[in-house]
Design a protein around this motif. Structure first.
Motif, PDB file in Angstrom:
ATOM      1  N   ASN A 125     -81.549 -56.337 -57.662  1.00 47.80           N
ATOM      2  CA  ASN A 125     -82.399 -55.782 -58.721  1.00 47.80           C
ATOM      3  C   ASN A 125     -82.568 -56.767 -59.877  1.00 47.80           C
ATOM      4  O   ASN A 125     -83.678 -56.957 -60.390  1.00 47.80           O
ATOM      5  CB  ASN A 125     -81.815 -54.474 -59.237  1.00 47.80           C
ATOM      6  CG  ASN A 125     -81.943 -53.329 -58.247  1.00 47.80           C
ATOM      7  OD1 ASN A 125     -82.786 -53.374 -57.349  1.00 47.80           O
ATOM      8  ND2 ASN A 125     -81.110 -52.315 -58.393  1.00 47.80           N
ATOM      9  N   GLU A 126     -81.463 -57.390 -60.280  1.00 44.62           N
ATOM     10  CA  GLU A 126     -81.540 -58.332 -61.403  1.00 44.62           C
ATOM     11  C   GLU A 126     -82.265 -59.620 -61.023  1.00 44.62           C
ATOM     12  O   GLU A 126     -82.793 -60.313 -61.893  1.00 44.62           O
ATOM     13  CB  GLU A 126     -80.132 -58.639 -61.907  1.00 44.62           C
ATOM     14  CG  GLU A 126     -79.451 -57.468 -62.603  1.00 44.62           C
ATOM     15  CD  GLU A 126     -78.066 -57.815 -63.117  1.00 44.62           C
ATOM     16  OE1 GLU A 126     -77.765 -59.025 -63.220  1.00 44.62           O
ATOM     17  OE2 GLU A 126     -77.290 -56.886 -63.410  1.00 44.62           O
ATOM     18  N   LEU A 151     -87.800 -58.488 -54.169  1.00 42.14           N
ATOM     19  CA  LEU A 151     -87.810 -57.290 -53.356  1.00 42.14           C
ATOM     20  C   LEU A 151     -86.760 -57.431 -52.259  1.00 42.14           C
ATOM     21  O   LEU A 151     -86.605 -58.523 -51.692  1.00 42.14           O
ATOM     22  CB  LEU A 151     -89.191 -57.071 -52.741  1.00 42.14           C
ATOM     23  CG  LEU A 151     -90.335 -56.805 -53.730  1.00 42.14           C
ATOM     24  CD1 LEU A 151     -91.671 -56.754 -52.991  1.00 42.14           C
ATOM     25  CD2 LEU A 151     -90.094 -55.515 -54.494  1.00 42.14           C
ATOM     26  N   PRO A 152     -86.031 -56.382 -51.927  1.00 39.32           N
ATOM     27  CA  PRO A 152     -84.963 -56.503 -50.924  1.00 39.32           C
ATOM     28  C   PRO A 152     -85.441 -57.077 -49.599  1.00 39.32           C
ATOM     29  O   PRO A 152     -84.730 -57.865 -48.954  1.00 39.32           O
ATOM     30  CB  PRO A 152     -84.467 -55.064 -50.762  1.00 39.32           C
ATOM     31  CG  PRO A 152     -84.799 -54.399 -52.056  1.00 39.32           C
ATOM     32  CD  PRO A 152     -86.083 -55.020 -52.506  1.00 39.32           C
ATOM     33  N   SER A 158     -82.212 -51.655 -47.803  1.00 39.47           N
ATOM     34  CA  SER A 158     -83.524 -51.797 -47.153  1.00 39.47           C
ATOM     35  C   SER A 158     -83.876 -53.267 -46.956  1.00 39.47           C
ATOM     36  O   SER A 158     -85.014 -53.704 -47.207  1.00 39.47           O
ATOM     37  CB  SER A 158     -84.627 -51.094 -47.962  1.00 39.47           C
ATOM     38  OG  SER A 158     -84.366 -49.703 -48.040  1.00 39.47           O
ATOM     39  N   LEU A 159     -82.879 -54.028 -46.492  1.00 47.67           N
ATOM     40  CA  LEU A 159     -83.142 -55.423 -46.153  1.00 47.67           C
ATOM     41  C   LEU A 159     -83.936 -55.487 -44.858  1.00 47.67           C
ATOM     42  O   LEU A 159     -83.979 -54.536 -44.072  1.00 47.67           O
ATOM     43  CB  LEU A 159     -81.825 -56.178 -45.974  1.00 47.67           C
ATOM     44  CG  LEU A 159     -80.864 -56.227 -47.159  1.00 47.67           C
ATOM     45  CD1 LEU A 159     -79.605 -57.014 -46.799  1.00 47.67           C
ATOM     46  CD2 LEU A 159     -81.530 -56.830 -48.384  1.00 47.67           C
ATOM     47  N   SER A 160     -84.550 -56.641 -44.624  1.00 44.02           N
ATOM     48  CA  SER A 160     -85.289 -56.856 -43.394  1.00 44.02           C
ATOM     49  C   SER A 160     -84.361 -56.751 -42.180  1.00 44.02           C
ATOM     50  O   SER A 160     -83.214 -57.201 -42.221  1.00 44.02           O
ATOM     51  CB  SER A 160     -85.942 -58.237 -43.411  1.00 44.02           C
ATOM     52  OG  SER A 160     -86.389 -58.601 -42.116  1.00 44.02           O
ATOM     53  N   ARG A 161     -84.873 -56.155 -41.104  1.00 45.24           N
ATOM     54  CA  ARG A 161     -84.110 -56.093 -39.854  1.00 45.24           C
ATOM     55  C   ARG A 161     -83.938 -57.476 -39.241  1.00 45.24           C
ATOM     56  O   ARG A 161     -83.115 -57.655 -38.337  1.00 45.24           O
ATOM     57  CB  ARG A 161     -84.818 -55.171 -38.866  1.00 45.24           C
ATOM     58  CG  ARG A 161     -84.806 -53.717 -39.271  1.00 45.24           C
ATOM     59  CD  ARG A 161     -83.467 -53.090 -39.017  1.00 45.24           C
ATOM     60  NE  ARG A 161     -83.313 -51.827 -39.736  1.00 45.24           N
ATOM     61  CZ  ARG A 161     -82.246 -51.053 -39.639  1.00 45.24           C
ATOM     62  NH1 ARG A 161     -81.247 -51.418 -38.869  1.00 45.24           N
ATOM     63  NH2 ARG A 161     -82.160 -49.943 -40.340  1.00 45.24           N
ATOM     64  N   GLY A 162     -84.678 -58.439 -39.732  1.00 46.92           N
ATOM     65  CA  GLY A 162     -84.554 -59.797 -39.236  1.00 46.92           C
ATOM     66  C   GLY A 162     -83.701 -60.690 -40.119  1.00 46.92           C
ATOM     67  O   GLY A 162     -83.655 -61.909 -39.899  1.00 46.92           O
TER      68      GLY A 162
END
Length: 401
Positions: A138-139, A143-144, A172-176
């Motif tokens: 966030n800081e 974007l995640p 909610s990070l990328s699945r990759g």
């Protein structure tokens, strides 16, 4: 100069120097990646050191001599409060309670089994890691889903799936996202994780790396009246720290609007001291992970640290007096005193490290990131040097410019 180096220099001095010059000219010009943000998290419940000594006495002391030893060693630790996942909700740190550990029933009683401690680790580590990582992301302004790499560090528990996989869902990070785990290296692993992140950023201009170091040291309280074990019980605590690392050019390209000053990862260094393997260990036993910590360690650090740091800084055209601030892992009060004596640091220079030890205890790998965050909040001067120590004996260092 080693014998092999001497032999080579005698045989091929001109060609060797020529090769060196050519290699230097061919080396890519790396941009030092920036630390975009640091986030930290600790368990909700805290315990004062006075109350922690009382709890330890209730668990393992069977004589007045043991009670006195616990009270004395806890008082001398340099710790005032700690956060621990085994604590139960209470009104303040002076009334902390826990039920995970039960009083020792016999001389052979070692407390909860390693399996029982690992169940608690798996239940609690992910929440702490997610809290610290969410704050860092966030800081950072990113974007995640733009995080490309995830580097995690821990030495206080094992599970698969681990908290690294848990972070993908929690943030909610990328699945990759590409994952790397720095495992069981000890207190300096936070620096090893930063080194991996730096390498990713230098190899890929589009890399955005989330580093997360998470430890639940309190799970490994040992039922022993050995003085060095009591010292370990008196020092260690729980915490998580995360950092977002990205190449310098990624800021302008991302349009994320970060306007905080850049703190860049310029270099890392590592030294394994010879004939020192027996001075510190961290081994898996039937009743948790057990640490050994020799009282000779501070003297070794006092002797070896400054010459090595001076040589490393000289490679960057720096002297100790050029360093604006220091983040030194507080392995204990004597470790900090030894580092200060060796490096000839002032009380003000040591204050951030001592403050983190006093307020949080030794959280193992996340601790040095807590100190770096404190330096940033103080708007400390650069360059900054980070130092941490671990089994080996290993000294790890990072230069921030």
């Amino acid at each position: 100069m080693t014998p092999l180096t001497v032999t080579n220099s005698r045989l091929l001095p001109a060609r060797r120097n020529g090769y060196r010059s050519a290699l230097r000219d061919a080396e890519p010009k790396h941009v030092n990646p920036i630390i975009r943000a640091i986030g930290v998290a600790v368990p909700d419940e805290s315990v004062s050191q006075h109350r922690a000594a009382d709890i330890a006495t209730e668990l393992i002391a069977s004589s007045e001599r043991q009670q006195r030893a616990i009270a004395t060693l806890y008082r001398r630790s340099g710790v005032e409060t700690r956060r621990c996942t085994v604590l139960e909700p209470q009104r303040d740190a002076e009334h902390a309670e826990q039920s995970f550990f039960e009083p020792r029933r016999s001389a052979s009683d070692g407390g909860p089994s390693t399996a029982e401690r690992m169940v608690r680790y798996e239940q609690s580590a992910g929440r702490l890691a997610a809290a610290a990582s969410a704050r860092a992301v966030n800081e950072s302004g990113l974007l995640p889903e733009r995080i490309t790499h995830l580097v995690t560090a821990t030495c206080t528990g094992f599970s698969a799936p681990g908290f690294d996989l848990g972070l993908i869902d929690a943030l909610s990070l990328s699945r990759g996202v590409q994952r790397t785990q720095v495992g069981f290296m000890g207190c300096h692993a936070g620096l090893n994780a930063l080194r991996v992140a730096q390498a990713y950023c230098r190899a890929d201009a589009n890399a955005r790396v989330l580093v997360c170091a998470t430890e639940l040291c309190s799970l490994h309280f040992q039922y022993s009246d050995d003085p060095q074990t009591i010292v370990s019980n008196a020092l260690f605590a729980d915490g998580a720290a995360a950092a977002v690392i990205a190449p310098d050019r990624s800021r302008a390209a991302s349009g994320d609007g970060c306007d905080r000053p850049d703190w860049r990862l310029a270099d890392h260094a590592s030294l394994v001291l010879p004939d020192s393997a027996d001075l510190m260990s961290w081994r898996i036993g039937d009743n948790g992970f057990a640490m050994t910590l020799s009282p000779r360690l501070p003297d070794l650090i006092a002797e070896e640290l400054a010459p090595w740091v001076d040589g490393w800084l000289a490679n960057h055209g720096l002297r100790r007096s050029d360093v604006g601030s220091w983040a030194i892992h507080p392995g204990g009060r004597r470790i900090l005193a030894a580092a200060a004596a060796s490096l000839e640091l002032t009380a003000d220079q040591m204050a951030p490290s001592e403050q983190v030890l006093r307020e949080y205890g030794n959280m193992s790998s996340p601790t040095v990131l807590f100190i770096l965050r404190e330096l940033q909040q103080r708007r400390a001067q650069l360059p900054a040097v980070m130092l941490a120590f671990g089994p080996g004996i290993t000294i790890e260092a990072a230069l921030i410019t």
